[in-house]
Design a protein around this motif. Structure first.
Motif, PDB file in Angstrom:
ATOM      1  N   VAL A 106     -12.458   4.897   0.019  1.00 18.24           N
ATOM      2  CA  VAL A 106     -11.278   5.722   0.267  1.00 18.24           C
ATOM      3  C   VAL A 106     -11.667   7.187   0.459  1.00 18.24           C
ATOM      4  O   VAL A 106     -11.146   7.871   1.347  1.00 18.24           O
ATOM      5  CB  VAL A 106     -10.243   5.548  -0.863  1.00 18.24           C
ATOM      6  N   SER A 178      -4.759  -1.405  -3.076  1.00 15.41           N
ATOM      7  CA  SER A 178      -4.650  -0.030  -2.566  1.00 15.41           C
ATOM      8  C   SER A 178      -5.786   0.293  -1.604  1.00 15.41           C
ATOM      9  O   SER A 178      -5.574   0.975  -0.602  1.00 15.41           O
ATOM     10  CB  SER A 178      -4.623   0.973  -3.726  1.00 15.41           C
ATOM     11  N   TYR A 182      -5.063   1.210   2.227  1.00 18.81           N
ATOM     12  CA  TYR A 182      -5.540   2.516   2.684  1.00 18.81           C
ATOM     13  C   TYR A 182      -6.341   2.357   3.972  1.00 18.81           C
ATOM     14  O   TYR A 182      -6.110   3.059   4.959  1.00 18.81           O
ATOM     15  CB  TYR A 182      -6.434   3.122   1.608  1.00 18.81           C
TER      16      TYR A 182
END
Length: 192
Positions: A106, A178, A182
């Motif tokens: 990320v 997540s 993302y």
């Protein structure tokens, strides 16, 4: 230019990074009540995460610096805690490696977006992931802190273990979900 970004929320973010360093030092040496002190430090640093975001929104002090540094400060604090807990064998190494993989992925994607002059703030799943990780670490540190104080009866309540297992799996699910969301969002919008 940096001085113009130093509002209270950003100062709290930088303080969280400093507290992370102290937290690592406390848990890196064997001494009485290390887990209890580590728990207090970790909890205090985690509370600054919620406080800086609240203050930034309330006083309209959201900055690009804060959007980038706040999630980075969270990653430093939580990653350091997870690694230390893996070293102490409270968490499996593969679990911590998965978390670190997601965090590096990320962060890398965010840096690519920043190269295109796009600042991406954390989404709801990233925030839920952070909350689950913080609660998991607090449960482990808190329980070990109680053992250090010889409060074994309280530390051995079944509720501690149930909560730990719940937040272990909540952390696992929100970390993976997540990260995937993302990456998908960035690919969908052509940020990569």
């Amino acid at each position: 230019m940096l001085a113009s970004r130093m509002n209270l929320p950003n100062i709290l973010t930088l303080a969280r990074i400093g507290m992370s360093v102290v937290f690592v030092a406390v848990l890196s040496f064997t001494w009485p009540h290390a887990f209890g002190v580590g728990f207090i430090l970790f909890l205090a640093a985690s509370l600054t995460d919620f406080l800086d975001g609240y203050l930034a929104r309330k006083h309209n002090q959201v900055t690009d610096f804060g959007k980038l540094m706040d999630p980075l400060a969270d990653k430093i604090l939580v990653s350091a805690a997870m690694v230390l807990l893996a070293v102490e064998r409270f968490l499996p190494a593969w679990f911590v490696i998965l978390i670190l993989f997601r965090e590096f992925l990320v962060t890398g994607v965010r840096m690519l977006a920043l190269g295109n002059r796009v600042v991406i703030a954390a989404d709801i799943w990233g925030k839920l992931k952070t909350i689950a990780q913080i609660v998991l670490v607090c449960l482990i540190l808190g329980r070990e802190g109680l053992h250090e104080m010889n409060w074994h009866a309280v530390a051995n309540w079944a509720l501690w273990e149930w909560a730990r297992v719940f937040f272990y799996y909540a952390t696992l699910v929100t970390t993976v979900l997540s990260g995937v969301l993302y990456l998908r969002t960035f690919l969908k919008h052509g940020e990569l």
